[in-house]
Design an enzyme around this catalytic site. Sequence first.
Site, PDB file in Angstrom:
ATOM      1  N   ARG A  79       0.917  -1.397   0.045  1.00  0.00           N
ATOM      2  CA  ARG A  79      -0.005   0.120   0.083  1.00  0.00           C
ATOM      3  C   ARG A  79       0.993   1.206  -0.036  1.00  0.00           C
ATOM      4  O   ARG A  79       1.885   1.134   0.468  1.00  0.00           O
ATOM      5  CB  ARG A  79      -0.970  -0.009   1.302  1.00  0.00           C
ATOM      6  CG  ARG A  79      -1.848  -1.214   1.496  1.00  0.00           C
ATOM      7  CD  ARG A  79      -2.345  -1.377   2.883  1.00  0.00           C
ATOM      8  NE  ARG A  79      -3.272  -0.266   3.087  1.00  0.00           N
ATOM      9  CZ  ARG A  79      -4.608  -0.461   3.045  1.00  0.00           C
ATOM     10  NH1 ARG A  79      -4.916  -1.300   2.442  1.00  0.00           N
ATOM     11  NH2 ARG A  79      -5.152   0.857   3.490  1.00  0.00           N
ATOM     12  N   ASP A  87       0.852   5.567   0.666  1.00  0.00           N
ATOM     13  CA  ASP A  87       0.025   6.674   1.215  1.00  0.00           C
ATOM     14  C   ASP A  87      -0.170   7.826   0.283  1.00  0.00           C
ATOM     15  O   ASP A  87       0.732   7.712  -0.837  1.00  0.00           O
ATOM     16  CB  ASP A  87       0.682   7.135   2.522  1.00  0.00           C
ATOM     17  CG  ASP A  87       0.475   6.209   3.828  1.00  0.00           C
ATOM     18  OD1 ASP A  87      -0.568   5.854   3.891  1.00  0.00           O
ATOM     19  OD2 ASP A  87       1.318   6.390   4.500  1.00  0.00           O
ATOM     20  N   ARG A 105       8.910   6.462   6.340  1.00  0.00           N
ATOM     21  CA  ARG A 105       8.827   7.823   6.707  1.00  0.00           C
ATOM     22  C   ARG A 105       9.440   8.260   8.231  1.00  0.00           C
ATOM     23  O   ARG A 105       9.856   9.386   8.623  1.00  0.00           O
ATOM     24  CB  ARG A 105       7.387   8.580   6.248  1.00  0.00           C
ATOM     25  CG  ARG A 105       7.406   8.388   5.093  1.00  0.00           C
ATOM     26  CD  ARG A 105       5.959   8.498   4.435  1.00  0.00           C
ATOM     27  NE  ARG A 105       5.265   9.946   5.055  1.00  0.00           N
ATOM     28  CZ  ARG A 105       4.280  10.262   5.111  1.00  0.00           C
ATOM     29  NH1 ARG A 105       3.003   9.459   4.272  1.00  0.00           N
ATOM     30  NH2 ARG A 105       3.473  11.376   5.593  1.00  0.00           N
TER      31      ARG A 105
END
Lengths: 246, 246
Positions: free
Chosen positions: B50, B52, B198
């Site tokens: 996935r 973001d 991140r």
Amino acid sequence: MTRFALTLEFDGAPYMGLQRQPHGPSIQQHVEEAVHAITGEQVTLHAAGRTDAGVHALAMRAHVDIEKAIDPFRLMEALNAKLRPEPIAVLGCAIVPDDWHARFSCLGRSYIYRITNRRAPLTLERGKAWQVSAPLDAAAMHHAAQHLVGHHDFTTFRSVHCQAASAVKTLDRLDVVRDGDGIDIHAAARSFLHHQVRSMVGCLVLVGRGKWSGEDLKAALEAKDREALGFNAPPDGLYFAGAVYP
Amino acid sequence: MTRFALTLEFDGAPYMGLQRQPHGPSIQQHVEEAVHAITGEQVTLHAAGRTDAGVHALAMRAHVDIEKAIDPFRLMEALNAKLRPEPIAVLGCAIVPDDWHARFSCLGRSYIYRITNRRAPLTLERGKAWQVSAPLDAAAMHHAAQHLVGHHDFTTFRSVHCQAASAVKTLDRLDVVRDGDGIDIHAAARSFLHHQVRSMVGCLVLVGRGKWSGEDLKAALEAKDREALGFNAPPDGLYFAGAVYP
């Protein structure tokens, strides 16, 4: 009066070119307006080279003359603040002698032309490279490019709008380097004719596709005839890469 | 039914993320709609990971099942035609066995995080890197990063929205490499927690600025506490770089 040399990076896509244009925004206009906002002075930006609409710069050199006393670092920071959100950045700012001229003192200019050689459309590089779908033989392009290096009449590779007094120029370097799907073409000369890099790249792509031989490229150069030209590569892939001073 | 493995490149800026979202456009929606336009079939895109909102992909792996007989090359070309002008491209398309699964067969995932370490705002790289103005010590970042490599409980580096059953993961690689103003952080693991890259990059930047020592980073990991986290790096610099299969 103090002369400030600037190093500019910009994304050329939103602009009609570096130099002021009556019919749309330019890098020159935005930098001059930013200087005005900081100093209240109407200045003229002089740059090492002109760039066409859509052409980018990694390190364009330029200068402005400012009356107000201002520290170069503070000027750079203020210009970057005023230039937001335009994709124009001042990477360097230094005081230079009054006889230093971004254009007339410049001894050499270099460009990089970026090709992405693949069938899939561009995503992350959109507007930043020329996508060429047909397989390109980069080694053949590099070999053929060497016919253009040296002292020649580049009339074939000159825009009809070119204002240079002479089409005779010395091309110091024209290297074609492949890295995966990317092909970078490095060009360096004291100066270039209008559209010269894009014209040369257009012809090199004909060589890379096997439509032209190296001899065809040589014959096109020797024809000294704009009609002998293959085609101009689009502006998206062209970057003003640097300028050399004494 | 034929299963097609796709390699996708995309600019994540215009999307809410790879996976379908009720509140905005996604890469999944566009690819599924392109398949529907070509085949008339409602398919589900399954991806290796996935991503973001705003996160990019250089080579995301995914699959779709299609009833209609279609050549993989023709499917790739048709998808790229239908996906225009979205910044989503299909770089590869191949038939795979029915039990090959883009997510569940994936043995390793890699990301690259791009920092541009300079005071000037981004122009050509806008939305494609994280601009950090303060000087960063990339060697110190790389050294500290090695505390995170290996088998650990990464609770500290996990989003509160993370749905993984366990926060225990094995990080295979976390390399920090400087090239001029650019700092690339390469991360590889079998799988990552939500926001893990991140979060790790955010903490490494604290190390690079001298605000954290390598020991502080190690202590944050060992705290297994989301509150021990420095901060999350923005999505702009994050690229899903590749997936490994048997």
